[in-house]
Each structure stands twice: as structure tokens, then as C-alpha cells.
Motif scaffolding. Structure first.
Motif, PDB file in Angstrom:
ATOM      1  N   ASP A  88      -5.039   2.240  10.166  1.00  0.00           N
ATOM      2  CA  ASP A  88      -6.413   1.220  10.090  1.00  0.00           C
ATOM      3  C   ASP A  88      -5.549  -0.100   9.557  1.00  0.00           C
ATOM      4  OD1 ASP A  88      -7.972   2.744  11.591  1.00  0.00           O
ATOM      5  OD2 ASP A  88      -9.041   3.263   9.715  1.00  0.00           O
ATOM      6  N   GLU A 137      -3.949  10.669   4.333  1.00  0.00           N
ATOM      7  CA  GLU A 137      -4.534   9.188   4.491  1.00  0.00           C
ATOM      8  C   GLU A 137      -3.841   8.304   5.597  1.00  0.00           C
ATOM      9  OE1 GLU A 137      -5.913   7.304   0.561  1.00  0.00           O
ATOM     10  OE2 GLU A 137      -4.030   8.024   0.033  1.00  0.00           O
ATOM     11  N   LEU A 144      -0.025   5.385   0.305  1.00  0.00           N
ATOM     12  CA  LEU A 144      -0.835   6.477   0.699  1.00  0.00           C
ATOM     13  C   LEU A 144      -0.309   7.738   0.851  1.00  0.00           C
ATOM     14  CD1 LEU A 144      -2.896   4.255   3.302  1.00  0.00           C
ATOM     15  CD2 LEU A 144      -3.241   4.519   1.060  1.00  0.00           C
ATOM     16  N   ARG A 157      -6.047   6.192   7.632  1.00  0.00           N
ATOM     17  CA  ARG A 157      -6.327   4.647   6.888  1.00  0.00           C
ATOM     18  C   ARG A 157      -5.132   3.745   7.095  1.00  0.00           C
ATOM     19  NH1 ARG A 157      -6.030   3.419   0.647  1.00  0.00           N
ATOM     20  NH2 ARG A 157      -6.640   1.401   0.850  1.00  0.00           N
ATOM     21  N   HIS A 169       0.828  -1.222   0.180  1.00  0.00           N
ATOM     22  CA  HIS A 169      -0.027   0.062  -0.094  1.00  0.00           C
ATOM     23  C   HIS A 169       0.838   1.386  -0.117  1.00  0.00           C
ATOM     24  CE1 HIS A 169      -2.790  -3.056   1.462  1.00  0.00           C
ATOM     25  NE2 HIS A 169      -3.733  -2.255   1.232  1.00  0.00           N
TER      26      HIS A 169
END
Length: 332
Positions: free
Chosen positions: A316, A310, A306, A313, A304
Motif C-alpha cells: 500500500d 506487514e 516493516l 501495508r 519505513h
């Protein structure tokens, strides 16, 4: 103007915009290309990191890559424009530990980028030029952001002193464990086993060089060398149980609570048990050398990428412990 992610106190964070920091004497300003997030960043945000290892408010980010944007007085101006990574420990350079090459154990006390000093969850990072490791001009800065955990893995592998033909086991198949696998396979082990209760980690572990993966127990006493990377309750004891008599165990994970290991197993088995805390300069140099030579590519561990906006997120994703979440990068 320059953006940065500031954690004011546990649970309280947000984006801040201001003038970019300027390098002072002996320092450089780096334009951050990518910054990795790990469990210690989560601890910082949630307030579970030991008080001695954090200073609020702080800009997190100790895993990073970037390009030198400006040099301060006393720094070679030719560094400008060079792709770099950098060591995190702000060591004193004059104590006994620093002079013997163990700058990660500096007697002046703990001081590290991203925890007690502003880190790389920002567009611009300022740090001492002496901590830089210069990369090839065509370096993949996305993958290079993982060179900080790779340096820790390097410290573990160098401490393990693996010889060709030995049987090796790695406990834990997260980022640190898979980086250890990538380096250990270069040592030509007869067997390179990995164990992790998360069965979904098997594919990544095997792709990184493991010849065997188990979500359950490996054979007790079956390995010449065992590298523990998980830092979960009980994993140190597991690592010790896997080592043959006279074997070597390297512990790199830091458990969040006190754990126990059987001293009788260590003494009776005449085991050599070594701890790794961060990475000394020699381990950094080793990891960067492998990366520059094309022998170490941590890029496939990234799942990922980002923006700074973000960050929530990203946290998370770390909390979810999903099998499809590997290394998460922020791209300032």
C-alpha cells in the motif's frame, strides 16, 4: 522453523513456515537482515511483470543484506558469520556475454533471485557463493539492503563516463535517481540537476547532491550527460531532449508500455544513447567499494521498516506514491 513470504499467483500471497533451506554444493545460506521493496516487486504481486521475467510461485526479494549462516560443500567455511550482499542474476558463466563481464545479459536466459528463484522476503536465503560480495565486519546492514539498486545506479554512472566539470541531469528522483545523484556528485560535475514532477522529492534530491531541482522542464540541450531513471512514458524522450549535441544519455528506467523517442534528435544531435539492464559484476564491485569506503550511504533514503507480516501495508505504501515514502524495507 523459518518464515517466508510466497506469492502463489498474481494477487495471492501469504506467509509460509517450514524448515530453513539448506545450502547445496557451491551455495551458502544467508540469514536475511533486511530486504528492500521496489516497483518490480509490486509488478510481481499485481501480475503486471512480463511473463518472461517471473515464475510463480515465488518468494520475492532481490534487494537484500544479511549474514552467512551456513556454507555448502565446496565453499570456504570462513564465510560463515560474514556480512554480505549478493548479485541476483544466476548467470551461466560460460557464454560469450558472461565471459566478457556482462553476466546480466547471460545468453542462457533470464534467471534472477526473487523473480524466478526464491528471494529475500524470508528469514533464510540460499544462493551460489560466487554471487556474494563481502562487506566490512561493522557494515550497516540496514543501509546495505540498498546496494542492489545502488549497483544498478553504479552501472548507469559508469556508463555515463562523467568527467569533472561536466553538466549532468538526472530524470527521476525516486530511489534509483537519488542513488545516481549520490554517485554522480563524487564525479565533481559543474552542475547536477534533477527533475521529477513530484515537487515533494526536492528535499531528498538536494540532500543527495543535486545542485538544482525542478518539478518542471530543465533547459533543453543544456547537459553533457543525462541519466534517465524513471521509466515513465515520455521520460526517455525528455532525457534525449535535455542532452546537448554530441552529449551522452543513459536510460535505466523500463517503461510499462512502449514509448517513442525521436531518432532524428539522436542522429542529428550525434548523441550516444546507452541502456542499462540490471547490474554486471563490475558495477556491483564499484557500489560495494564506495559503500565500504564510506563514500556512499543510502541509509537516509529508507523511510519505513516493516515485519514480513506487514507485507500488505508495504504494498500500500508503494501504491500511494506519497512524498514521505522513500525506500521501504522488510525486516525478516
Amino acid at each position: 522453523m523459518s518464515r517466508s513470504l510466497v506469492v502463489r499467483a498474481p494477487g495471492a500471497y501469504g506467509l509460509v513456515t517450514g524448515d530453513p533451506p539448506e545450502p547445496g554444493p557451491g551455495e551458502v545460506a544467508v540469514r536475511v537482515a533486511a530486504a528492500g521493496i521496489c516497483g518490480s516487486d509490486r509488478e510481481l504481486v499485481e501480475g503486471t511483470r512480463p511473463a518472461a521475467f517471473v515464475r510463480y510461485p515465488v518468494v520475492p526479494g532481490h534487494e537484500w543484506s544479511g549474514v552467512v549462516a551456513a556454507t555448502g560443500p565446496g565453499v570456504d567455511a570462513e564465510l560463515a558469520g560474514r556480512p554480505v550482499v549478493g548479485e541476483g542474476f544466476r548467470n551461466c558463466q560460460v557464454c560469450d556475454r558472461c565471459r566478457e563481464g556482462a553476466a546480466n545479459l547471460c545468453s542462457a536466459g533470464y534467471d534472477e533471485t526473487g523473480f524466478t528463484r526464491p528471494g529475500a522476503f524470508a528469514e533464510t536465503l540460499v544462493l551460489p557463493a560466487r554471487l556474494l560480495h563481502v562487506l566490512p565486519a561493522d557494515a550497516d546492514l540496514r543501509a546495505a539492503a540498498l546496494l542492489e539498486p545502488a549497483a544498478v545506479a553504479s552501472a548507469a554512472v559508469l556508463s555515463a563516463r562523467v568527467e569533472a566539470g561536466e553538466r549532468v541531469a538526472v530524470v527521476g528522483a525516486g530511489t534509483l535517481g537519488t542513488l545516481c545523484l549520490l554517485m554522480l556528485r563524487l564525479r565533481s560535475p559543474a552542475e547536477l540537476a534533477a527533475t521529477d514532477p513530484r515537487a515533494g522529492r526536492a528535499g531528498t534530491a538536494l540532500a543527495c547532491g543535486a545542485t538544482r531541482f525542478e518539478s518542471g522542464p530543465l533547459p533543453a540541450g543544456g547537459y553533457d550527460v543525462v541519466v534517465e531513471t524513471a521509466g515513465a512514458p515520455g521520460t526517455a524522450a525528455t532525457a534525449i531532449a535535455l542532452a546537448r549535441r554530441g552529449g551522452r544519455v543513459v536510460l535505466t528506467g523500463i517503461p510499462g508500455q512502449a514509448t517513442t523517442a525521436d531518432p532524428a534528435a539522436i542522429v542529428g544531435g550525434m548523441l550516444t544513447v546507452t541502456g542499462v539492464f540490471g547490474a554486471p559484476p563490475a558495477a556491483w564491485a564499484h557500489a560495494v567499494r564506495l559503500f565500504a569506503a564510506g563514500l556512499l550511504d543510502p541509509g537516509p533514503l529508507i523511510t519505513h521498516e516493516l515485519d514480513l507480516t506487514e507485507f500488505g501495508r508495504a504494498m500500500d505504501l508503494l501504491r500511494g506514491a506519497r512524498d514521505d515514502v522513500g525506500k521501504v524495507l522488510l525486516r525478516p
